[in-house]
Design an enzyme around this catalytic site. Structure first.
Site, PDB file in Angstrom:
ATOM      1  N   SER A  27      40.315  24.727  -0.561  1.00 30.73           N
ATOM      2  CA  SER A  27      39.073  24.033  -0.238  1.00 30.73           C
ATOM      3  C   SER A  27      39.314  22.970   0.832  1.00 30.73           C
ATOM      4  CB  SER A  27      38.466  23.447  -1.520  1.00 30.73           C
ATOM      5  OG  SER A  27      37.138  23.053  -1.334  1.00 30.73           O
ATOM      6  N   HIS A  72      34.172  29.389  -6.453  1.00 35.36           N
ATOM      7  CA  HIS A  72      34.905  28.677  -5.417  1.00 35.36           C
ATOM      8  C   HIS A  72      36.243  28.200  -5.966  1.00 35.36           C
ATOM      9  CE1 HIS A  72      35.880  25.984  -2.168  1.00 35.36           C
ATOM     10  NE2 HIS A  72      35.819  24.928  -2.948  1.00 35.36           N
ATOM     11  N   GLU A 114      31.348  32.819  -2.181  1.00 34.27           N
ATOM     12  CA  GLU A 114      31.504  31.432  -1.743  1.00 34.27           C
ATOM     13  C   GLU A 114      30.651  31.082  -0.529  1.00 34.27           C
ATOM     14  OE1 GLU A 114      35.368  29.352  -2.387  1.00 34.27           O
ATOM     15  OE2 GLU A 114      36.142  31.336  -1.912  1.00 34.27           O
TER      16      GLU A 114
END
Length: 325
Positions: free
Chosen positions: A157, A283, A253
């Site tokens: 991320s 995610h 996502e």
């Protein structure tokens, strides 16, 4: 009626857990507080996490880093792992079980920095700390200074964003580049699209939230067009020097399409890239190895990629020595 595949049901359970966190965080007035609530509870599903590695802490000056050493370790082959959390949240502790799994599966010692977080420490503080951690792992092992054979760089991320940005920063410094890069649901483009990507099912982010995050993360220091913020905005002269890269994301996502586009951009420039899109997962699904069997398989895919990179000829830029700040 056909029976639902078990992994689909498991993924739905994890997504519902995340959606519940997001719903509760929506009641919080301050975005950083809300994001820290979500990240602190993101993996708290009740599953028992496996921790095997020996650990030790290193003072990097502006932050601390932690070594994870698996029982069977390949000396001199390191990973630097940059945790996610939206630039505002997360820590080595929130990602401890994933870092431990990466170390065990790859057989490499992993060095993970607790980099400074926004908004208290806006851009480029986190990136600066990631660089310090990387340079440390290029010249040290868990026991101290040593000659390091290889260093892979990876993150999930926001940590994936910082990892890709760090490669760009290292290219500009003509410093030693990582031997491999792994982006796990990594954010490579901070420039928000006009709408959610088609087919996405991701409560963790939406375009309006990205704009608010950017304002608090950057605080006027730079803009989302800066390649150190949006690595996808880097020029071809920079991207063509990227190391062999593996990019993993879920089909559901928010950032799926930007990861696909980034992989394509690297491919066109002759960079070795492995793009892996996993269907219908949350995610940063790697953070749920007990709940989602795909998480463990994705980590095994990363380990196999690293082995393949080591078996290939060494890139000419890998021999450039690490530089200090």
């Amino acid at each position: 009626m056909p029976t639902q595949h078990p992994s689909v049901a498991q993924a739905r359970t994890v997504k519902d857990h995340i959606s519940g966190l997001i719903a509760r965080s929506d009641e919080m007035e301050e975005l950083p507080v809300a994001m820290r609530y979500v990240m602190d509870n993101y993996t708290l599903t009740g599953a028992e996490r496996e921790l095997v590695c020996a650990t030790s802490t290193v003072d990097l000056g502006t932050c601390a880093g932690e070594w994870f050493v698996p029982p069977q370790v390949k000396p001199g082959h390191h990973i630097v792992y940059v945790h996610g959390g939206g630039w505002f949240a997360g820590s080595v502790d929130t990602h401890r079980h994933l870092i431990d799994l990466l170390a065990r599966t790859t057989g490499r010692a992993v060095f993970a920095p607790n980099y400074r977080l926004a908004p208290e420490h806006p851009f480029p503080a986190g990136l600066d700390d990631a660089r310090r951690a990387y340079f440390h792992a290029c010249a040290h092992g868990p026991a101290g200074p040593m000659e390091v054979a290889s260093v892979a760089l990876m993150g999930d991320s926001a940590g994936g964003n910082l990892s890709a940005a760090l490669v760009i920063d290292l290219v500009s410094r003509n410093a030693r580049l990582p031997d491999a890069l792994a982006l796990l649901s990594g954010v490579v483009d901070f420039r928000p699209p006009d709408r959610m990507p088609p087919g996405s099912d991701d409560p963790t982010c939406e375009p309006t939230t990205q704009t608010k995050i950017a304002e608090l993360y950057l605080q006027g220091v730079t803009t989302v067009d800066d390649p150190l913020v949006s690595p996808a905005a880097a020029g071809t002269d920079i991207l063509e020097r990227f190391p062999p890269t593996i990019i993993q994301a879920s089909s559901d996502e928010y950032l799926r399409d930007q990861d696909v586009a980034f992989a394509a951009a690297l491919w066109r420039l002759g960079v070795t890239v492995h793009l892996s899109i996993w269907p219908h997962l949350p995610h940063a699904f790697h953070l749920f190895p007990q709940e989602l069997p795909e998480a463990g398989r994705a980590v095994a895919e990363i380990a196999a990629f690293l082995e393949g990179v080591e078996a290939a000829p060494v890139d000419e830029f890998a021999s450039v020595g690490a530089q200090n700040d």
